[in-house]
Design an enzyme around this catalytic site. Structure first.
Site, PDB file in Angstrom:
ATOM      1  N   TRP A   1     -15.330  -7.394  52.299  1.00 36.60           N
ATOM      2  CA  TRP A   1     -15.913  -7.227  50.908  1.00 36.60           C
ATOM      3  C   TRP A   1     -14.802  -6.369  50.112  1.00 36.60           C
ATOM      4  CZ3 TRP A   1     -15.388  -2.054  50.660  1.00 36.60           C
ATOM      5  CH2 TRP A   1     -15.569  -1.507  51.836  1.00 36.60           C
TER       6      TRP A   1
ATOM      7  N   SER B   1     -13.019  -5.601  60.309  1.00 33.39           N
ATOM      8  CA  SER B   1     -12.841  -4.542  61.049  1.00 33.39           C
ATOM      9  C   SER B   1     -12.506  -4.841  62.685  1.00 33.39           C
ATOM     10  CB  SER B   1     -14.139  -3.797  61.491  1.00 33.39           C
ATOM     11  OG  SER B   1     -15.063  -4.445  62.033  1.00 33.39           O
TER      12      SER B   1
ATOM     13  N   GLU C   1      -6.834 -10.073  61.031  1.00 38.72           N
ATOM     14  CA  GLU C   1      -6.168  -9.006  60.512  1.00 38.72           C
ATOM     15  C   GLU C   1      -7.192  -7.942  60.360  1.00 38.72           C
ATOM     16  OE1 GLU C   1      -3.457  -8.484  59.313  1.00 38.72           O
ATOM     17  OE2 GLU C   1      -2.286 -10.594  58.498  1.00 38.72           O
TER      18      GLU C   1
ATOM     19  N   CYS D   1      -7.414  -1.840  53.624  1.00 41.87           N
ATOM     20  CA  CYS D   1      -7.041  -1.683  55.008  1.00 41.87           C
ATOM     21  C   CYS D   1      -5.660  -1.006  55.311  1.00 41.87           C
ATOM     22  CB  CYS D   1      -6.924  -3.254  55.695  1.00 41.87           C
ATOM     23  SG  CYS D   1      -5.606  -4.032  54.602  1.00 41.87           S
TER      24      CYS D   1
HETATM   25  P1  NAD Z   1     -16.659  -5.955  59.131  1.00 43.64           P
HETATM   26  O1  NAD Z   1     -15.809  -6.554  60.393  1.00 43.64           O
HETATM   27  O2  NAD Z   1     -17.809  -5.419  59.186  1.00 43.64           O
HETATM   28  O3  NAD Z   1     -17.093  -7.570  58.584  1.00 43.64           O
HETATM   29  C1  NAD Z   1     -16.216  -8.517  58.043  1.00 43.64           C
HETATM   30  C2  NAD Z   1     -16.914  -9.997  57.976  1.00 43.64           C
HETATM   31  O4  NAD Z   1     -17.245 -10.261  59.438  1.00 43.64           O
HETATM   32  C3  NAD Z   1     -18.195  -9.864  57.320  1.00 43.64           C
HETATM   33  O5  NAD Z   1     -18.129 -11.158  56.649  1.00 43.64           O
HETATM   34  C4  NAD Z   1     -19.167  -9.917  58.446  1.00 43.64           C
HETATM   35  O6  NAD Z   1     -20.622 -10.559  58.051  1.00 43.64           O
HETATM   36  C5  NAD Z   1     -18.846 -10.503  59.563  1.00 43.64           C
HETATM   37  N1  NAD Z   1     -19.114 -10.493  60.793  1.00 43.64           N
HETATM   38  C6  NAD Z   1     -19.714  -9.020  61.274  1.00 43.64           C
HETATM   39  N2  NAD Z   1     -20.063  -9.226  62.600  1.00 43.64           N
HETATM   40  C7  NAD Z   1     -19.727 -10.331  62.706  1.00 43.64           C
HETATM   41  C8  NAD Z   1     -19.623 -10.891  64.325  1.00 43.64           C
HETATM   42  N3  NAD Z   1     -19.994 -10.410  65.493  1.00 43.64           N
HETATM   43  N4  NAD Z   1     -18.977 -12.386  64.246  1.00 43.64           N
HETATM   44  C9  NAD Z   1     -18.330 -12.873  63.315  1.00 43.64           C
HETATM   45  N5  NAD Z   1     -18.478 -12.245  61.978  1.00 43.64           N
HETATM   46  C10 NAD Z   1     -19.116 -11.115  61.903  1.00 43.64           C
HETATM   47  O7  NAD Z   1     -15.747  -5.493  58.195  1.00 43.64           O
HETATM   48  P2  NAD Z   1     -16.122  -5.336  56.629  1.00 43.64           P
HETATM   49  O8  NAD Z   1     -16.855  -3.877  56.698  1.00 43.64           O
HETATM   50  O9  NAD Z   1     -16.503  -6.229  55.764  1.00 43.64           O
HETATM   51  O10 NAD Z   1     -14.240  -4.852  56.130  1.00 43.64           O
HETATM   52  C11 NAD Z   1     -13.843  -3.386  56.135  1.00 43.64           C
HETATM   53  C12 NAD Z   1     -12.808  -3.834  57.353  1.00 43.64           C
HETATM   54  O11 NAD Z   1     -11.869  -4.910  57.083  1.00 43.64           O
HETATM   55  C13 NAD Z   1     -11.930  -2.733  57.404  1.00 43.64           C
HETATM   56  O12 NAD Z   1     -11.582  -2.246  58.830  1.00 43.64           O
HETATM   57  C14 NAD Z   1     -10.672  -2.901  56.870  1.00 43.64           C
HETATM   58  O13 NAD Z   1      -9.568  -2.141  57.205  1.00 43.64           O
HETATM   59  C15 NAD Z   1     -10.555  -4.242  57.265  1.00 43.64           C
HETATM   60  N6  NAD Z   1      -9.778  -5.101  56.675  1.00 43.64           N
HETATM   61  C16 NAD Z   1      -8.433  -5.533  56.914  1.00 43.64           C
HETATM   62  C17 NAD Z   1      -7.518  -6.027  56.198  1.00 43.64           C
HETATM   63  C18 NAD Z   1      -6.026  -6.690  56.789  1.00 43.64           C
HETATM   64  O14 NAD Z   1      -5.474  -7.508  55.897  1.00 43.64           O
HETATM   65  N7  NAD Z   1      -5.832  -6.232  57.889  1.00 43.64           N
HETATM   66  C19 NAD Z   1      -7.813  -6.316  54.862  1.00 43.64           C
HETATM   67  C20 NAD Z   1      -8.792  -6.135  54.439  1.00 43.64           C
HETATM   68  C21 NAD Z   1      -9.911  -5.362  55.079  1.00 43.64           C
END
Ligand code: NAD
Length: 461
Positions: free
Chosen positions: A137, A212, A233, A267
């Site tokens: 998000w 994450s 990522e 991130c």
């Molecule tokens: P999150 O992992 O909680 O959720 C990301 C997505 O995965 C959401 O759409 C969620 O519904 C989905 N999801 C959750 N559990 C799942 C599963 N078991 N199987 C498949 N999909 C699932 O992360 P978040 O809180 O939305 O985002 C924040 C994280 O994203 C932070 O760790 C941040 O560092 C990372 N991030 C990384 C980058 C990068 O380029 N490396 C960029 C932006 C954000």
């Protein structure tokens, strides 16, 4: 009824007020299967389309995004809490970058005749098939768009699941693409993690994921069964090292801005500032001066530079990190108190000398926190900077060019900034080392991850 999914609807809340914006229905298990089946049915015609024609359709979708930037930005700002001007800036910035990137997608997938053999050897780049695109998000337009463009451009069809915190932005973005693309080429699914998990488990060929580390691990585990391709990522715990010989004003400014930008929810936020002890007092003074320019406020109001955290649980995480640091003996130089009133606001906070085992030094804080600690020697700075499982970005500030190169070579990170923040030349990959990712995005090599190479060797007639 919901096919094993845990929630019937997403309660989409405004993070600035806590009020309900809309209840968005979640996909059922049957919806997931149906969306993947439609994307699979649409694949052969999309794959076989002339690549220039495909890329033109993607370009047209990006143009529509550009035209709709104010409206799309407003939806994003309301449901995620990013200040309106920055939300519109996110849309415009990604439209520009990704439009330029289309030329590299074309290069990445162009067929080649490979020299060095008497036979004719043709190398092509074949799309995988149906790609699941699952996104976070914090950049609700940028993160999906940067995967949709190369995935679609290379000839895959896509099933896209936006984060449950930004369903309306996800739907808006999907519609802009769908209006340009043949039916079934881009399918949208709404829902929380369970819907994402069902999508990974469904008949897809690749999972392109930003989010994450914990979710990345779950996805890789479940993708293993079908040997599905993954690009992950993930999170980070980026260090910023300030040596005593650096331009202290510029270093402190960068450290503060990149700790607080997007309310710290980036991130590659600066999550740890490591300062040579002889200048620690001076840096703290400069940081505190800059923090005063970062009050939080209504994201829709003009001039706001910091909005609320995205959700209550995200704010709880920040509160827990600050409490843990305080308990373990750190000094809170400013902030650290929950504000009164509605919404999930949190003030810009400066934590000094949290011990190495404090949460704020180990886990992603993802909040408006500048975390200052000290080191004595170059070796110690490198050792502390590398003391994490992550390896996304890192920053070094020094006026000694040799030291800048030496330290950046020793840092275990995918992207290093020396006397500046990360990033830079277009065409370079967005990449994390160690547990910040698997595979990477952007640039010719990144785009090629949405394809597999194929050779056809033909003996001379
Ligand atoms: P999150 O992992 O909680 O959720 C990301 C997505 O995965 C959401 O759409 C969620 O519904 C989905 N999801 C959750 N559990 C799942 C599963 N078991 N199987 C498949 N999909 C699932 O992360 P978040 O809180 O939305 O985002 C924040 C994280 O994203 C932070 O760790 C941040 O560092 C990372 N991030 C990384 C980058 C990068 O380029 N490396 C960029 C932006 C954000």
């Amino acid at each position: 009824h919901y096919g094993g999914m845990s929630q019937a609807t997403i309660r989409n809340l405004d993070p600035a007020t806590g009020e309900l914006i809309e209840e968005v229905p979640c996909a059922t298990g049957a919806d997931v299967q149906a969306a993947v089946a439609r994307a699979r049915a649409a694949w052969p015609a999309w794959r076989d389309m002339e690549s220039s024609q495909r890329l033109d359709l993607v370009r047209a979708a990006l143009e529509r995004m550009g035209e709709q930037a104010p409206e799309l930005g407003a939806v994003l700002s309301r449901e995620m809490g990013k200040p309106l001007e920055r939300a519109v800036g996110e849309v415009r910035g990604y439209v520009q970058r990704l439009t330029e990137e289309l030329e590299r997608v074309a290069q990445a997938i162009a067929p080649e005749i490979v020299p060095g053999s008497e036979d004719r050897v043709l190398l092509t780049r074949e799309p995988h098939g149906v790609v699941a695109v699952i996104t976070p998000w914090n950049f609700p337009v940028g993160m999906p768009a940067q995967m949709l463009v190369p995935a679609l451009g290379a000839g895959n069809t896509v099933v896209f699941k936006p984060s449950e915190h930004v369903p309306l932005t996800g739907a808006y973005l999907a519609r802009l693409f769908q209006e340009q693309l043949p039916e079934g080429v881009l399918e949208l699914l709404q829902g929380e993690g369970a819907v994402g998990a069902a999508l990974v488990d469904a008949d897809v060929d690749m999972v392109a994921f930003v989010g994450s580390r914990a979710t990345g691990i779950a996805i890789m585990r479940s993708a293993a069964g079908g040997l599905k391709r993954v690009v992950l990522e993930l999170g980070g715990k980026d260090p910023l090292i300030i040596f005593a010989d650096s331009d202290l004003e510029a270093a402190a400014l960068s450290a503060t801005q990149f700790s607080l930008s997007n309310t710290g929810q980036v991130c590659c936020s600066v999550e740890r500032v490591l300062v040579e002890s002889s200048v620690a007092e001076k840096i703290e003074e400069l940081v505190l001066k800059e923090v005063a320019n970062w009050p939080f406020g209504d994201p829709l109001a003009k001039g706001t530079c910091m909005g609320p955290l995205v959700s209550e649980s995200q704010r709880d995480n920040v509160v827990a990190h600050v409490a843990d640091a305080r308990e373990k003996g750190a000094r809170i130089a400013i902030g650290g108190e929950l504000p009164e009133g509605p919404g999930w606001f949190y003030p810009a906070t400066v934590i000094v000398d949290a011990p190495e085992d404090a949460k704020v030094r180990q886990d992603e804080t993802f909040g408006p926190v500048v975390c200052l600690s000290t080191f004595e020697t170059e070796e110690e700075a490198i050792e502390k900077a590398n003391d994490t499982v992550y390896g996304l970005g890192a920053n070094v500030w020094t006026s000694d060019p040799e030291r800048g190169q030496r330290v950046s070579a020793a840092l275990r990170a995918g992207q290093v900034g020396v006397n500046r923040y990360l990033g830079g030349a277009p065409g370079t990959p967005w990449v994390g080392a160690r547990q910040s990712g698997m595979g990477f995005l952007g640039g010719i090599e990144g785009h090629r991850q949405f394809t597999s190479p194929k050779t056809v060797a033909t003996a001379p007639a």
